[in-house]
Design a protein around this motif. Structure first.
Motif, PDB file in Angstrom:
ATOM      1  N   ALA A  11      45.837 -67.382 -47.947  1.00  0.00           N
ATOM      2  CA  ALA A  11      45.708 -66.134 -47.201  1.00  0.00           C
ATOM      3  C   ALA A  11      44.863 -65.097 -47.927  1.00  0.00           C
ATOM      4  O   ALA A  11      44.327 -64.180 -47.295  1.00  0.00           O
ATOM      5  N   SER A  12      44.724 -65.233 -49.240  1.00  0.00           N
ATOM      6  CA  SER A  12      43.907 -64.277 -49.985  1.00  0.00           C
ATOM      7  C   SER A  12      42.435 -64.380 -49.599  1.00  0.00           C
ATOM      8  O   SER A  12      41.650 -63.469 -49.887  1.00  0.00           O
ATOM      9  N   LYS A  13      42.058 -65.474 -48.932  1.00  0.00           N
ATOM     10  CA  LYS A  13      40.663 -65.688 -48.531  1.00  0.00           C
ATOM     11  C   LYS A  13      40.399 -65.255 -47.092  1.00  0.00           C
ATOM     12  O   LYS A  13      39.283 -65.410 -46.591  1.00  0.00           O
ATOM     13  N   VAL A  14      41.431 -64.734 -46.410  1.00  0.00           N
ATOM     14  CA  VAL A  14      41.297 -64.396 -44.993  1.00  0.00           C
ATOM     15  C   VAL A  14      41.457 -62.890 -44.797  1.00  0.00           C
ATOM     16  O   VAL A  14      42.403 -62.285 -45.309  1.00  0.00           O
ATOM     17  N   GLU A  15      40.540 -62.303 -44.049  1.00  0.00           N
ATOM     18  CA  GLU A  15      40.646 -60.891 -43.684  1.00  0.00           C
ATOM     19  C   GLU A  15      41.083 -60.792 -42.230  1.00  0.00           C
ATOM     20  O   GLU A  15      40.547 -61.493 -41.364  1.00  0.00           O
ATOM     21  N   VAL A  16      42.059 -59.931 -41.967  1.00  0.00           N
ATOM     22  CA  VAL A  16      42.635 -59.787 -40.629  1.00  0.00           C
ATOM     23  C   VAL A  16      42.331 -58.398 -40.086  1.00  0.00           C
ATOM     24  O   VAL A  16      42.614 -57.390 -40.740  1.00  0.00           O
ATOM     25  N   ARG A  17      41.771 -58.354 -38.881  1.00  0.00           N
ATOM     26  CA  ARG A  17      41.554 -57.090 -38.188  1.00  0.00           C
ATOM     27  C   ARG A  17      42.172 -57.187 -36.803  1.00  0.00           C
ATOM     28  O   ARG A  17      42.067 -58.225 -36.144  1.00  0.00           O
ATOM     29  N   VAL A  18      42.803 -56.100 -36.363  1.00  0.00           N
ATOM     30  CA  VAL A  18      43.479 -56.092 -35.066  1.00  0.00           C
ATOM     31  C   VAL A  18      43.047 -54.863 -34.285  1.00  0.00           C
ATOM     32  O   VAL A  18      43.050 -53.744 -34.812  1.00  0.00           O
ATOM     33  N   ASP A  19      42.691 -55.080 -33.030  1.00  0.00           N
ATOM     34  CA  ASP A  19      42.294 -53.977 -32.153  1.00  0.00           C
ATOM     35  C   ASP A  19      42.858 -54.247 -30.766  1.00  0.00           C
ATOM     36  O   ASP A  19      42.410 -55.161 -30.071  1.00  0.00           O
ATOM     37  N   GLY A  20      43.869 -53.482 -30.383  1.00  0.00           N
ATOM     38  CA  GLY A  20      44.465 -53.663 -29.067  1.00  0.00           C
ATOM     39  C   GLY A  20      45.102 -55.023 -28.870  1.00  0.00           C
ATOM     40  O   GLY A  20      45.062 -55.578 -27.765  1.00  0.00           O
ATOM     41  N   GLY A  21      45.695 -55.568 -29.924  1.00  0.00           N
ATOM     42  CA  GLY A  21      46.331 -56.878 -29.837  1.00  0.00           C
ATOM     43  C   GLY A  21      45.374 -58.041 -29.997  1.00  0.00           C
ATOM     44  O   GLY A  21      45.791 -59.200 -30.022  1.00  0.00           O
ATOM     45  N   ARG A  22      44.092 -57.751 -30.124  1.00  0.00           N
ATOM     46  CA  ARG A  22      43.077 -58.786 -30.309  1.00  0.00           C
ATOM     47  C   ARG A  22      42.781 -58.912 -31.803  1.00  0.00           C
ATOM     48  O   ARG A  22      42.381 -57.941 -32.443  1.00  0.00           O
ATOM     49  N   VAL A  23      42.979 -60.107 -32.334  1.00  0.00           N
ATOM     50  CA  VAL A  23      42.883 -60.342 -33.775  1.00  0.00           C
ATOM     51  C   VAL A  23      41.574 -61.047 -34.102  1.00  0.00           C
ATOM     52  O   VAL A  23      41.189 -62.012 -33.431  1.00  0.00           O
ATOM     53  N   ARG A  24      40.910 -60.572 -35.150  1.00  0.00           N
ATOM     54  CA  ARG A  24      39.694 -61.222 -35.647  1.00  0.00           C
ATOM     55  C   ARG A  24      39.941 -61.681 -37.078  1.00  0.00           C
ATOM     56  O   ARG A  24      40.328 -60.884 -37.940  1.00  0.00           O
ATOM     57  N   LEU A  25      39.737 -62.978 -37.313  1.00  0.00           N
ATOM     58  CA  LEU A  25      39.917 -63.558 -38.639  1.00  0.00           C
ATOM     59  C   LEU A  25      38.559 -63.864 -39.247  1.00  0.00           C
ATOM     60  O   LEU A  25      37.733 -64.538 -38.626  1.00  0.00           O
ATOM     61  N   THR A  26      38.325 -63.368 -40.457  1.00  0.00           N
ATOM     62  CA  THR A  26      37.097 -63.674 -41.175  1.00  0.00           C
ATOM     63  C   THR A  26      37.459 -64.172 -42.567  1.00  0.00           C
ATOM     64  O   THR A  26      38.597 -64.055 -43.016  1.00  0.00           O
ATOM     65  N   GLY A  27      36.460 -64.737 -43.248  1.00  0.00           N
ATOM     66  CA  GLY A  27      36.692 -65.259 -44.584  1.00  0.00           C
ATOM     67  C   GLY A  27      36.294 -66.716 -44.663  1.00  0.00           C
ATOM     68  O   GLY A  27      35.625 -67.249 -43.765  1.00  0.00           O
ATOM     69  N   ALA A  28      36.686 -67.377 -45.731  1.00  0.00           N
ATOM     70  CA  ALA A  28      36.316 -68.779 -45.949  1.00  0.00           C
ATOM     71  C   ALA A  28      37.515 -69.552 -46.474  1.00  0.00           C
ATOM     72  O   ALA A  28      38.182 -69.116 -47.412  1.00  0.00           O
ATOM     73  N   LEU A  29      37.775 -70.708 -45.855  1.00  0.00           N
ATOM     74  CA  LEU A  29      38.866 -71.582 -46.269  1.00  0.00           C
ATOM     75  C   LEU A  29      38.301 -72.942 -46.667  1.00  0.00           C
ATOM     76  O   LEU A  29      37.189 -73.303 -46.268  1.00  0.00           O
ATOM     77  N   PRO A  30      39.066 -73.736 -47.435  1.00  0.00           N
ATOM     78  CA  PRO A  30      38.515 -74.973 -48.001  1.00  0.00           C
ATOM     79  C   PRO A  30      38.519 -76.183 -47.077  1.00  0.00           C
ATOM     80  O   PRO A  30      38.057 -77.247 -47.477  1.00  0.00           O
ATOM     81  N   SER A  31      39.038 -76.055 -45.844  1.00  0.00           N
ATOM     82  CA  SER A  31      39.031 -77.203 -44.941  1.00  0.00           C
ATOM     83  C   SER A  31      39.177 -76.736 -43.503  1.00  0.00           C
ATOM     84  O   SER A  31      39.658 -75.624 -43.232  1.00  0.00           O
ATOM     85  N   LEU A  32      38.768 -77.606 -42.575  1.00  0.00           N
ATOM     86  CA  LEU A  32      38.931 -77.295 -41.160  1.00  0.00           C
ATOM     87  C   LEU A  32      40.397 -77.216 -40.772  1.00  0.00           C
ATOM     88  O   LEU A  32      40.778 -76.416 -39.914  1.00  0.00           O
TER      89      LEU A  32
END
Length: 226
Positions: free
Chosen positions: A27-48
């Motif tokens: 989770a330290s690699k993921v940034e979470v943004r929320v706007d009106g219940g709509r969530v945007r996930l950004t960042g980089a993880l090591p696998s699909l």
């Protein structure tokens, strides 16, 4: 049961907590943004698979109405030692090891770690299975599933629809009263209201595993929290 509306701050807090709870996700690699219940996930993880887990975890949080997956996959140490030819060989080997797939009808192309699965399977759930197998392989950055579904036996659309509806009725975790099932040429469309993202996924799986289905369009809308 109606639930009180949740603020974006509450939703973000729970999404972050959910990601840190899941051992599959860094989770330290993921940034979470929320706007009106709509969530945007950004960042980089090591696998699909980790990327998918993060998305599914987010959907499980109360109040989430939409999830935008803007994350990337970056493998530790890079992919220098894993050529596209070697990755293609690994993909075909992994698919061939599955007792549920007919490996002689499958093929794959790989370009820059992005895999395209081609060929034919006789059930929609097998198409989904092949994609999951490939997503679990080291070095895979993305998967395009171009498998054609050709059922062993022709089935009437009405028969398929009745079978899906019966599966929904049998599921103790679903309320099928708000779900409409339509089938055209073996393609199932689910529409209406679902009580939760989990319920929408269960309805999708019920259609996925039904004989004769060649594709599933899940247009279910999760009830808003009021």
């Amino acid at each position: 049961m109606a639930r009180s509306a949740r603020s974006d701050e509450e939703i973000k807090r729970d999404v972050v907590d959910q990601l840190y709870w899941d051992a599959r996700v860094d989770a330290s690699k993921v940034e979470v943004r929320v706007d009106g219940g709509r969530v945007r996930l950004t960042g980089a993880l090591p696998s699909l698979l980790a990327r998918r887990a993060a998305v599914m975890d987010t959907w499980d949080v109360a109040g989430v109405e939409h999830v935008e997956d803007a994350m990337n996959v970056i493998y530790p140490g890079g992919r220098d030692e894993l050529t596209d030819d070697l990755l293609r060989e690994n993909v075909l080997t992994a698919l061939g090891w599955s007792p549920d797939l007919e490996s002689e009808t499958l093929d794959a192309q790989v370009k820059g770690g992005r895999v395209t699965i081609m060929g034919m399977v006789n059930a929609f759930w097998k198409k989904a299975l092949a994609e999951e197998i490939v997503k679990g392989l080291r070095g895979v950055l993305d998967v395009a599933n171009h498998l054609a579904v050709v059922p062993l036996h022709d089935m009437l659309d009405r028969t398929i629809a009745e079978s899906v509806e019966a599966a929904l009725e049998r599921n103790a975790l679903l309320d099928p009263s708000g779900v409409t099932v339509e089938v055209h040429d073996g393609i199932v469309t689910l529409s209406g209201l679902a009580e939760s993202p989990a319920a929408a996924r269960l309805a999708y799986l019920a259609a996925t595993y039904t004989p004769g289905v060649i594709n599933v369009h899940n247009q279910l809308v999760v009830r808003h929290y009021r």
